[in-house]
Scaffold this motif. Structure first.
Motif, short mmCIF file in Angstrom:
data_model
loop_
_atom_site.label_atom_id
_atom_site.label_comp_id
_atom_site.label_asym_id
_atom_site.label_seq_id
_atom_site.Cartn_x
_atom_site.Cartn_y
_atom_site.Cartn_z
N ASN A 1 -3.71 4.66 4.96
CA ASN A 1 -3.60 4.93 6.16
C ASN A 1 -4.57 4.24 6.92
O ASN A 1 -4.43 3.92 8.14
N ALA A 2 -5.65 3.68 6.21
CA ALA A 2 -6.48 2.65 6.96
C ALA A 2 -5.96 1.74 7.39
O ALA A 2 -6.05 1.08 8.39
N ALA A 3 -4.87 0.96 6.71
CA ALA A 3 -4.17 -0.21 6.94
C ALA A 3 -3.13 0.15 8.04
O ALA A 3 -2.96 -0.79 9.10
N VAL A 4 -2.66 1.38 8.21
CA VAL A 4 -1.82 1.65 9.19
C VAL A 4 -2.38 1.78 10.38
O VAL A 4 -1.83 1.58 11.64
N GLY A 5 -3.74 2.33 10.48
CA GLY A 5 -4.54 2.47 11.73
C GLY A 5 -5.38 1.32 12.12
O GLY A 5 -5.86 1.36 13.26
N LEU B 1 0.76 -1.03 0.16
CA LEU B 1 -0.02 -0.03 -0.04
C LEU B 1 0.88 1.18 -0.13
O LEU B 1 0.49 2.30 -0.75
N ARG B 2 1.98 1.39 0.76
CA ARG B 2 2.84 2.36 0.82
C ARG B 2 3.56 2.61 -0.63
O ARG B 2 3.72 3.71 -1.29
N SER B 3 3.83 1.40 -1.28
CA SER B 3 4.32 1.49 -2.84
C SER B 3 3.39 2.07 -3.71
O SER B 3 3.54 2.82 -4.58
N GLN B 4 2.11 1.67 -3.56
CA GLN B 4 1.12 2.31 -4.41
C GLN B 4 1.01 3.53 -4.17
O GLN B 4 0.68 4.47 -5.23
N VAL C 1 -3.46 7.16 -0.74
CA VAL C 1 -3.02 7.42 0.87
C VAL C 1 -4.11 7.06 1.68
O VAL C 1 -3.81 6.66 2.89
N GLN C 2 -5.44 7.31 1.42
CA GLN C 2 -6.50 6.65 2.39
C GLN C 2 -6.51 5.22 2.75
O GLN C 2 -6.51 4.71 3.79
N ARG C 3 -6.12 4.39 1.56
CA ARG C 3 -5.99 3.16 1.69
C ARG C 3 -4.85 2.69 2.57
O ARG C 3 -4.90 1.93 3.61
#
Length: 177
Positions: free
Chosen positions: A154-158, A28-31, A150-152
């Motif tokens: 951030n959702a994964a990080v949270g 997700l960060r790479s995307q 970024v929303q995806r």
């Protein structure tokens, strides 16, 4: 089943989950980083058009005015902010500075585009205005793609328990543009 076999299966399950969650965060960060790369390309085109438009407006009026100079300064500021954000595309402060610089660029363009006409005609030719409008749509699409990425991310990080991995490996929430 023995207790040691159950414990071994639980450890294996935890290891597989950890590897899977870590890979998801990395993906997700790479995307989000790829989406920023596409956004940067569009913003560079936008900035280049602003710079050439400021030069054209100055040449058309035969005297440097405040609106063309303002557009040139805004384009320079936006380019500097873009270069700084490129070094850290998911850093909230870098993206906030880029968002502010982009807003100033748009306001400077609007100021020049709405400048009163003189006998020589409009400060900006219609072809430049049409190209600007076209680029605005492309930039908006790239911004939307970046923001969704970024929303995806951030959702994964949270999400719990992935947020434990995020904390452990230094994944930080990003800021949309």
């Amino acid at each position: 089943m023995s207790d040691s076999l159950i414990m071994l299966l639980m450890v294996a399950l935890l290891v597989f989950w950890t590897v899977g969650a870590y890979n998801r965060l990395v993906r997700l960060r790479s995307q989000a980083l790829q989406a920023f790369g596409a956004l940067a390309v569009q913003l560079r085109r936008h900035i280049a058009l602003a710079q050439s438009s400021a030069a054209a407006a100055t040449k058309a009026t035969q005297a440097p005015g405040t609106a063309p100079a303002g557009l040139e300064a805004a384009a320079t500021q936006c380019l500097a902010s873009l270069n700084a954000a490129k070094a850290k595309p998911l850093d909230p402060e870098s993206i906030a500075a880029l968002a502010a610089a982009r807003g100033i660029l748009v306001m400077a363009w609007q100021r020049l585009a709405s400048a009163p006409h003189d006998l020589g005609g409009a400060p900006l030719p219609e072809s430049l205005r049409a190209e600007w409008d076209h680029l605005v749509l492309q930039v908006m699409g790239a911004v939307e793609e970046f923001n969704q990425s970024v929303q995806r991310y951030n959702a994964a990080v949270g999400q719990f328990p992935a947020l434990l991995l995020a904390w452990l490996f230094g994944f930080r929430a990003a800021r949309p543009l």
